[in-house]
Design a protein around this motif. Structure first.
Motif, PDB file in Angstrom:
ATOM      1  N   ASP A   1     -53.544  41.908 -25.566  1.00  0.00           N
ATOM      2  CA  ASP A   1     -52.545  42.935 -25.857  1.00  0.00           C
ATOM      3  C   ASP A   1     -53.308  44.250 -25.982  1.00  0.00           C
ATOM      4  O   ASP A   1     -53.908  44.541 -27.000  1.00  0.00           O
ATOM      5  N   THR A   2     -53.303  45.035 -24.931  1.00  0.00           N
ATOM      6  CA  THR A   2     -54.106  46.254 -24.904  1.00  0.00           C
ATOM      7  C   THR A   2     -53.607  47.324 -25.860  1.00  0.00           C
ATOM      8  O   THR A   2     -54.374  48.179 -26.290  1.00  0.00           O
ATOM      9  N   SER A   3     -52.339  47.263 -26.236  1.00  0.00           N
ATOM     10  CA  SER A   3     -51.817  48.285 -27.141  1.00  0.00           C
ATOM     11  C   SER A   3     -52.318  48.094 -28.565  1.00  0.00           C
ATOM     12  O   SER A   3     -52.516  49.052 -29.294  1.00  0.00           O
ATOM     13  N   SER A   4     -52.515  46.845 -28.972  1.00  0.00           N
ATOM     14  CA  SER A   4     -52.934  46.600 -30.355  1.00  0.00           C
ATOM     15  C   SER A   4     -54.373  46.111 -30.454  1.00  0.00           C
ATOM     16  O   SER A   4     -54.932  46.062 -31.547  1.00  0.00           O
TER      17      SER A   4
ATOM     18  N   ASP B   1     -51.023  34.682 -25.320  1.00  0.00           N
ATOM     19  CA  ASP B   1     -51.562  36.018 -25.090  1.00  0.00           C
ATOM     20  C   ASP B   1     -50.432  37.038 -25.183  1.00  0.00           C
ATOM     21  O   ASP B   1     -49.294  36.697 -25.522  1.00  0.00           O
ATOM     22  N   SER B   2     -50.730  38.277 -24.885  1.00  0.00           N
ATOM     23  CA  SER B   2     -49.751  39.351 -25.020  1.00  0.00           C
ATOM     24  C   SER B   2     -48.600  39.243 -24.014  1.00  0.00           C
ATOM     25  O   SER B   2     -47.593  39.920 -24.160  1.00  0.00           O
ATOM     26  N   ASN B   3     -48.741  38.384 -23.024  1.00  0.00           N
ATOM     27  CA  ASN B   3     -47.677  38.169 -22.040  1.00  0.00           C
ATOM     28  C   ASN B   3     -46.858  36.913 -22.335  1.00  0.00           C
ATOM     29  O   ASN B   3     -46.003  36.537 -21.544  1.00  0.00           O
TER      30      ASN B   3
ATOM     31  N   ARG C   1     -51.021  36.301 -30.181  1.00  0.00           N
ATOM     32  CA  ARG C   1     -49.743  36.670 -30.802  1.00  0.00           C
ATOM     33  C   ARG C   1     -49.657  36.003 -32.136  1.00  0.00           C
ATOM     34  O   ARG C   1     -50.127  34.951 -32.364  1.00  0.00           O
TER      35      ARG C   1
END
Length: 64
Positions: free
Chosen positions: A56-59, A15-17, A64
């Protein structure tokens, strides 16, 4: 004493983290798994049980 096996279930996406969707370990924990002693492996497994995955809230991309 029985060897503590990797919790990998072959769903190797993060994930985004940087947390794996399959085993809930971080990239660092996955990479260092074979270097950890049994106590460290148990600690990682306990931490992984408490993790949840995040997008990933930004994208807007979930993987990933």
């Amino acid at each position: 004493m029985e060897e503590i096996k990797s919790p990998c279930i072959k769903i190797c996406r993060q994930d985004s983290n940087g947390v794996c969707f399959g085993c809930q370990r971080t990239t660092e924990e996955i990479g260092n798994w074979s270097l950890y002693n049994d106590n460290e492996k148990k600690e990682v497994l306990e931490k992984a049980k408490k993790r949840t995955n995040a997008p990933d809230t930004s994208s807007g991309v979930f993987f990933r």
